[in-house]
Design an enzyme around this catalytic site. Structure first.
Site, mmCIF file in Angstrom:
data_model
loop_
_atom_site.group_PDB
_atom_site.id
_atom_site.type_symbol
_atom_site.label_atom_id
_atom_site.label_comp_id
_atom_site.label_asym_id
_atom_site.label_seq_id
_atom_site.Cartn_x
_atom_site.Cartn_y
_atom_site.Cartn_z
ATOM 1 N N ASP A 1 5.398 7.166 2.425
ATOM 2 C CA ASP A 1 5.360 7.504 0.991
ATOM 3 C C ASP A 1 6.420 8.523 0.594
ATOM 4 O OD1 ASP A 1 3.043 5.878 0.702
ATOM 5 O OD2 ASP A 1 1.825 7.539 1.456
ATOM 6 N N HIS A 22 5.464 0.518 -1.828
ATOM 7 C CA HIS A 22 6.638 1.198 -2.365
ATOM 8 C C HIS A 22 6.560 1.077 -3.879
ATOM 9 C CE1 HIS A 22 8.411 1.073 1.569
ATOM 10 N NE2 HIS A 22 8.584 -0.219 1.575
HETATM 11 P P1 GDP Z 1 7.679 4.623 -0.137
HETATM 12 O O1 GDP Z 1 6.540 3.859 0.422
HETATM 13 O O2 GDP Z 1 8.368 5.481 0.853
HETATM 14 O O3 GDP Z 1 8.641 3.759 -0.894
HETATM 15 O O4 GDP Z 1 7.079 5.656 -1.193
HETATM 16 P P2 GDP Z 1 5.973 5.413 -2.335
HETATM 17 O O5 GDP Z 1 6.510 4.440 -3.309
HETATM 18 O O6 GDP Z 1 4.648 5.157 -1.724
HETATM 19 O O7 GDP Z 1 5.861 6.857 -2.946
HETATM 20 C C1 GDP Z 1 6.885 7.470 -3.614
HETATM 21 C C2 GDP Z 1 6.439 7.726 -5.058
HETATM 22 O O8 GDP Z 1 7.221 8.747 -5.609
HETATM 23 C C3 GDP Z 1 6.622 6.544 -5.976
HETATM 24 O O9 GDP Z 1 5.601 6.554 -6.937
HETATM 25 C C4 GDP Z 1 7.962 6.812 -6.652
HETATM 26 O O10 GDP Z 1 8.085 6.229 -7.930
HETATM 27 C C5 GDP Z 1 7.941 8.299 -6.734
HETATM 28 N N1 GDP Z 1 9.226 8.955 -6.607
HETATM 29 C C6 GDP Z 1 10.254 8.662 -5.766
HETATM 30 N N2 GDP Z 1 11.232 9.584 -5.891
HETATM 31 C C7 GDP Z 1 10.807 10.475 -6.829
HETATM 32 C C8 GDP Z 1 11.362 11.686 -7.372
HETATM 33 O O11 GDP Z 1 12.429 12.155 -7.010
HETATM 34 N N3 GDP Z 1 10.584 12.337 -8.299
HETATM 35 C C9 GDP Z 1 9.379 11.897 -8.706
HETATM 36 N N4 GDP Z 1 8.713 12.595 -9.606
HETATM 37 N N5 GDP Z 1 8.834 10.765 -8.207
HETATM 38 C C10 GDP Z 1 9.540 10.076 -7.281
#
Ligand code: GDP
Length: 424
Positions: A13, A41
């Protein structure tokens, strides 16, 4: 032509999907190489907001071919539902931009049920499985008790193969767990309703990747979860059942000779973790609630509140090392903007001894966080697009982490949208 892999450095995440969505602009192919639909994601771009589980995050880019490699847990039912829901949001998904490896093993209807039955048996000793059948799937894969996706196309004795597996698996379902046997009628329905629909996407993706590379195409590999959930290098037994490391990308993608030119490790500006297991420095009470709310830390697949903690230098340094990351993307910096002082876990105290080496997994239960505090910046940074625009305290935070984990931080993400990024 260059290949790169986007991996998670911590517990998952971290924002890998967001980084793949951004960085796939100059790639020709994006490949998911391990894991299944058990995590999610979240990607936000000009086409909308999407929760991807199995589909590669390059699916939104015109001209990018997305591949589900042989290393993934291919769940036809979940995949089809996901394809339909992303299509319903206006994204084109065809056999031209999505290809499934004929060597990917199928997650069979009993895997999810077995996950559920085992978590019930474990009761309060449970591991916090997402109950997507991932552990039973990988166990069966290594026992060679699965069906390869290519069998849907090429095996005239497919039904017999499944019937043999079913007979074997029903022994466990009925005799070990005392549950109802699965019938061949249920399997037939599953074959008709889901497997038939994914058949057009199945092909020899190994040959496709080899040709792509030969003709100078660039490939991006996309991981699920993070270093600390790796089956071999993670916090056993609270890991996932596959290898989340970059070095598994060539094997799991179907391109075993792939050269990885760049390994981009994604780190969140603070720590989160889903499920059970040790989590050094875990916050609780108001402090935790504030951070969880600020970061929207609820699971994309399960909606479960994520556990939260300060950024953990010990775990992050270890995660960076085992990934052999060549650079870091630090995400969610904007989330910390409300804090007066920002806690950072700099060392662990394990039974009275301070260390910055990540301990053997069973010692994690005795580890206490040694925390230091850095100045907060107390201003909205989500509009910053250049390094110079970041307040000094935010720059200091980035520089401190970079030095501590000994890896350059090339990207600083200040929002979930595609362009909310600072490239150094
Ligand atoms: P992944 O599984 O590694 O792709 O991560 P997830 O999607 O589960 O979690 C990352 C969350 O953080 C998602 O809801 C993204 O939209 C959000 N996100 C990613 N980068 C940023 C950021 O720089 N700032 C904020 N506020 N949210 C972010």
């Amino acid at each position: 032509m260059s290949n790169c892999v986007v991996v998670g450095i911590n517990w998952g995440d971290e924002g890998k999907g967001r980084m793949v969505d951004l960085l796939s602009s100059d790639k020709d192919v994006v490949v998911r190489y391990q894991g299944g639909g058990n995590a999610g994601h979240t990607v936000i771009n000009e086409k909308g907001k999407f929760a991807l589980h199995l589909l590669p995050s390059g699916i939104f880019r015109d001209g990018v071919v997305n591949i589900l490699g042989n290393g993934v847990a291919l769940d036809p039912e979940n995949l089809l539902n996901e394809i339909n829901s992303v299509r319903a949001q206006g994204v084109d998904i065809t056999p031209d931009n999505l290809k499934i490896s004929d060597r990917a093993s199928l997650l069979l209807p009993w895997h999810r049920e077995l996950d559920e039955l085992e978590e019930l048996r474990l009761a309060d000793k449970k591991f916090g499985s997402t109950k997507q059948g991932i552990a039973p799937f990988y166990s069966d894969k290594y026992q060679k008790k699965t069906i390869l996706a290519g069998e849907l196309l090429h095996n005239p004795k497919l039904k017999e193969h499944i019937a043999d597996l079913l007979e074997w698996k029903n022994l466990t379902i009925t005799r070990v767990y005392g549950a109802e046997a699965i019938t061949m009628e249920e399997i037939d329905k599953w074959l008709n309703d889901y497997c038939e629909q994914i058949k057009p996407f199945i092909c020899d993706t190994g040959a496709f990747l080899a040709n792509a590379q030969k003709s100078g195409k660039s490939i991006m590999f996309e991981a699920q979860l993070g270093s600390l959930r790796d089956l071999d290098y993670g916090i056993h037994p609270y890991t996932t059942s596959s290898n989340t490391l970059a070095s598994y990308a060539p094997i799991g993608s179907g391109f075993p000779g792939a050269k990885l030119d760049e390994i981009i490790g994604v780190v969140k500006a603070y720590s989160t973790c889903v499920g059970e297991g040790p989590f050094v420095g875990e916050m609780d009470g108001d402090e935790a609630t504030k951070l969880r709310e600020a970061g929207g830390e609820y699971g994309a697949k399960t909606g479960r509140p994520r556990r939260v903690a300060p950024i953990d230098i010990v775990a992050t340094k270890y995660g960076t090392r085992v990934q052999a990351a060549t650079c870091i993307a630090l995400t969610k910096m904007d989330v910390l903007s409300y804090m007066d002082k920002i806690p950072v876990i700099v060392k662990y105290d394990v039974n009275g001894e301070e260390t910055d080496e990540f301990p053997f997994p069973s010692l994690l239960n005795d580890a206490k966080a040694v925390v230091t505090y850095m100045d907060g910046w107390k201003t909205d940074i989500s509009g910053c697009r250049k390094w110079e625009e970041l307040p000094k305290a935010a720059q200091d935070y980035v520089l401190y982490i970079e030095k501590a984990i000994e890896c350059p931080i090339k990207y600083v993400s200040v929002g979930p949208e595609r362009d909310s990024i600072i490239i150094r």
